[in-house]
Design an enzyme around this catalytic site. Sequence first.
Site, PDB file in Angstrom:
ATOM      1  N   HIS A  82      52.964 112.380  70.162  1.00  0.00           N
ATOM      2  CA  HIS A  82      52.353 111.323  70.967  1.00  0.00           C
ATOM      3  C   HIS A  82      51.406 111.966  71.977  1.00  0.00           C
ATOM      4  O   HIS A  82      51.689 113.043  72.487  1.00  0.00           O
ATOM      5  CB  HIS A  82      53.445 110.532  71.717  1.00  0.00           C
ATOM      6  N   ASP A 161      58.810  95.789  76.823  1.00  0.00           N
ATOM      7  CA  ASP A 161      57.697  96.617  77.314  1.00  0.00           C
ATOM      8  C   ASP A 161      56.385  95.850  77.248  1.00  0.00           C
ATOM      9  O   ASP A 161      55.552  95.952  78.151  1.00  0.00           O
ATOM     10  CB  ASP A 161      57.593  97.919  76.508  1.00  0.00           C
ATOM     11  N   ARG A 168      52.119  94.811  84.568  1.00  0.00           N
ATOM     12  CA  ARG A 168      51.694  96.035  85.283  1.00  0.00           C
ATOM     13  C   ARG A 168      50.177  96.092  85.359  1.00  0.00           C
ATOM     14  O   ARG A 168      49.597  96.487  86.368  1.00  0.00           O
ATOM     15  CB  ARG A 168      52.225  97.276  84.562  1.00  0.00           C
ATOM     16  N   SER A 183      58.006 103.106  79.240  1.00  0.00           N
ATOM     17  CA  SER A 183      57.175 102.335  78.315  1.00  0.00           C
ATOM     18  C   SER A 183      56.895 103.149  77.044  1.00  0.00           C
ATOM     19  O   SER A 183      57.113 102.687  75.916  1.00  0.00           O
ATOM     20  CB  SER A 183      55.863 101.975  79.024  1.00  0.00           C
ATOM     21  N   LYS A 187      59.146 102.838  72.944  1.00  0.00           N
ATOM     22  CA  LYS A 187      58.506 102.608  71.647  1.00  0.00           C
ATOM     23  C   LYS A 187      58.711 103.796  70.712  1.00  0.00           C
ATOM     24  O   LYS A 187      58.913 103.631  69.515  1.00  0.00           O
ATOM     25  CB  LYS A 187      57.011 102.343  71.864  1.00  0.00           C
TER      26      LYS A 187
HETATM   27  N1  URA Z   1      51.052 104.110  77.187  1.00  0.00           N
HETATM   28  C1  URA Z   1      52.095 103.257  77.096  1.00  0.00           C
HETATM   29  O1  URA Z   1      52.539 102.928  76.007  1.00  0.00           O
HETATM   30  N2  URA Z   1      52.630 102.793  78.241  1.00  0.00           N
HETATM   31  C2  URA Z   1      52.181 103.127  79.458  1.00  0.00           C
HETATM   32  O2  URA Z   1      52.714 102.680  80.440  1.00  0.00           O
HETATM   33  C3  URA Z   1      51.086 104.005  79.530  1.00  0.00           C
HETATM   34  C4  URA Z   1      50.542 104.489  78.371  1.00  0.00           C
END
Ligand code: URA
Length: 432
Positions: A82, A161, A168, A183, A187
């Site tokens: 990631h 999320d 946010r 967050s 995932k």
């Molecule tokens: N990427 C995400 O998936 N969440 C965040 O809060 C910031 C970047």
Amino acid sequence: MRMLDIIHTKREGGQLSPEQLQFFVDGVVDGSIPEYQTSALLMAIFNNGMTDEEQTELTMLMMKSGTHLDLAKIPGIKVDKHSTGGVGDKVSLPLAAMVAAVGIPVPMISGRGLGHTGGTLDKLEAIPGYRVELSESEFINQVATEGLAIVGATGEVAPADKKIYALRDVTDTVDSIPLIASSIMSKKIASGTDALVIDVKTGAGAFMKRLEDSEALAKALVKIGQQAGLQCEAIISDMNQPLGRKIGNALEIEETIDCLKGHGPADLMEVVYTLGSHMVVFGRKASDLATARQLLEQTIADGSALAKFKAMVVAQGGDGRVIDDYKVMPQAKYQIDYPASKAGVITQMLADEIGMASMVLGGGRAKASDQLDYSVGIELNKKLGDSVQAGETILTIYANREDVSDAIKLLDQSIQIGEHAEVPPLVYEVIK
Ligand code: URA
């Protein structure tokens, strides 16, 4: 339990219990907590932070709010990567193919770009026919047969999320380390991978501009991943200037294929090899990083990584001719050179402004609903520390309109020519 008490606890700097966090996440998902109370709690978290326990608990609850992929049918240790996002950051594309060519299954669930940063899915969609939306079973079967797939989220991943992120975005609480870390990791854990290597970017074009913030984010991400039972490490890499030489969707696919043919730019390949070596060790195909790197180099030398990339493109419906003919992708009508205003050394090339320049040409989105022009972007002829003559081309703009004054204005702000350049390191550190 009352949401007001939960907000009060965090407002006063206290620690939320697992039960309180569960009440919060459940209420966000079923809509019983009004958005103004969720927003108030997000601001309290932004101001007062979270302990490691709270952060991990929130991540796991957000992860459990949606589907969890079961990748047990795919033999071997599954390893994903990631990135927190950057400009010219196409690392995932060559990297996934190279690691898969070493024999490690790579189930990669990627995202789209927003603002000045590009997204892996958008880049792949520059290849005619490429489908980023596979069903769960198609995704699993492809990773089992081809060794890799790069797709968008399958099913309802972490719906808590999704709702929290949307709030946010409009309450100025995006750049909170516990909120970003929970967050991202909710995932990633839901994606079912066994191991994860994270590229945390730092500098002008990154989410985290300061190294100490990037370090804190990397530590939070790794800790959550490890507590969730993943093998997890992060590297911190530079995003002051763009990575590689091409920015824009089709242009970044071209550069990806160039990398796989052995002609990748040195900075991009260094980040690919650094992340890839950690992935290969996690996948138990090598016991140390130096051997892992040799295995990855071999996949370029023998063409196996290029073959893997082509197999993935074709399996996902894309036009495999792209490997030998970049013109199957959309092509920009105009190529406009941006010359150096004077002789000297490139002392500044801010990644965020260059990403914005590509965005205004149509290569990125200012808002989620914007349509992309895959053909446009920027090709860098010079990078930080390079010498230039007056009038020499620093970069070329690929556009579908003659008037690119908006992009040029941003490039003028990004690029400076002086006498001595401070070139930042490419990889700052590894967080284990
Ligand atoms: N990427 C995400 O998936 N969440 C965040 O809060 C910031 C970047």
